[in-house]
Design a protein around this motif. Structure first.
Motif, PDB file in Angstrom:
ATOM      1  N   TYR A 195     -44.784 -22.096 -36.897  1.00 26.91           N
ATOM      2  CA  TYR A 195     -44.157 -23.386 -36.686  1.00 26.91           C
ATOM      3  C   TYR A 195     -43.455 -23.831 -37.959  1.00 26.91           C
ATOM      4  O   TYR A 195     -43.793 -23.413 -39.050  1.00 26.91           O
ATOM      5  CB  TYR A 195     -45.151 -24.447 -36.215  1.00 26.91           C
ATOM      6  N   TYR A 196     -42.445 -24.654 -37.768  1.00 30.57           N
ATOM      7  CA  TYR A 196     -41.634 -25.158 -38.865  1.00 30.57           C
ATOM      8  C   TYR A 196     -41.417 -26.642 -38.628  1.00 30.57           C
ATOM      9  O   TYR A 196     -40.854 -27.030 -37.614  1.00 30.57           O
ATOM     10  CB  TYR A 196     -40.288 -24.424 -38.870  1.00 30.57           C
ATOM     11  N   ARG A 197     -41.917 -27.443 -39.515  1.00 28.31           N
ATOM     12  CA  ARG A 197     -41.725 -28.882 -39.405  1.00 28.31           C
ATOM     13  C   ARG A 197     -40.530 -29.227 -40.268  1.00 28.31           C
ATOM     14  O   ARG A 197     -40.629 -29.218 -41.492  1.00 28.31           O
ATOM     15  CB  ARG A 197     -42.962 -29.626 -39.887  1.00 28.31           C
ATOM     16  N   GLY A 198     -39.403 -29.504 -39.646  1.00 31.41           N
ATOM     17  CA  GLY A 198     -38.140 -29.656 -40.353  1.00 31.41           C
ATOM     18  C   GLY A 198     -37.857 -31.037 -40.873  1.00 31.41           C
ATOM     19  O   GLY A 198     -36.831 -31.611 -40.557  1.00 31.41           O
ATOM     20  N   PHE A 199     -38.748 -31.584 -41.677  1.00 32.20           N
ATOM     21  CA  PHE A 199     -38.506 -32.912 -42.222  1.00 32.20           C
ATOM     22  C   PHE A 199     -37.734 -32.855 -43.536  1.00 32.20           C
ATOM     23  O   PHE A 199     -36.903 -33.699 -43.819  1.00 32.20           O
ATOM     24  CB  PHE A 199     -39.834 -33.650 -42.410  1.00 32.20           C
ATOM     25  N   THR A 200     -38.011 -31.842 -44.356  1.00 31.16           N
ATOM     26  CA  THR A 200     -37.297 -31.705 -45.625  1.00 31.16           C
ATOM     27  C   THR A 200     -36.746 -30.294 -45.753  1.00 31.16           C
ATOM     28  O   THR A 200     -37.159 -29.376 -45.054  1.00 31.16           O
ATOM     29  CB  THR A 200     -38.221 -31.968 -46.842  1.00 31.16           C
TER      30      THR A 200
END
Length: 128
Positions: free
Chosen positions: A74-79
């Motif tokens: 998974y990749y949390r694309g916040f920054t």
């Protein structure tokens, strides 16, 4: 007034540069997975993106012919500094209606919503 225009232009320019960086990282990561399975048969790579007000979540799943999850990330694309991380909670599980039913009765996190959408998309593909 000129300072505000310069600041706005700088922000837009930095956002564009960082977006290109994230896209390049995403393609490099996916290409690495595809390359590791290109000589093997009966493996599938699926991705799903769930967007939220601030940021997004990308799920990457590699399944075998029985829809058993071999690899998941998974990749949390916040920054721009976000990286893909192992999603060990679903490795070894079947990507099927049973997992979907299990998720139905839960307060869904962003990762769970992405998995649910991925399963629904996969089940619709099989139904047609």
């Amino acid at each position: 007034m000129v300072e505000i225009a310069i600041l706005g232009s700088t922000i837009v320019l930095l956002q564009t540069i960082f977006s290109f960086y994230q896209i390049k990282y995403y393609h490099h990561f996916i290409k690495g997975i595809v390359k590791s399975y290109e000589q093997k048969t009966n493996y599938h790579l699926d991705t799903e993106i769930v967007k939220k007000t601030f940021g997004s979540m990308v799920i990457v799943v590699v399944t075998d012919g029985n829809n058993t999850i071999i690899e998941s990330y998974y990749y949390r694309g916040f920054t721009v500094f976000s990286k893909f991380q192992d999603f060990n909670e679903i490795k070894g599980k079947q990507l099927d209606k049973c997992l979907l039913d299990h998720l139905e009765n839960k307060q869904l996190s962003l990762k769970q919503k992405a998995i649910k959408q991925l399963i629904n998309k996969k089940l619709k593909a099989v139904a047609f």
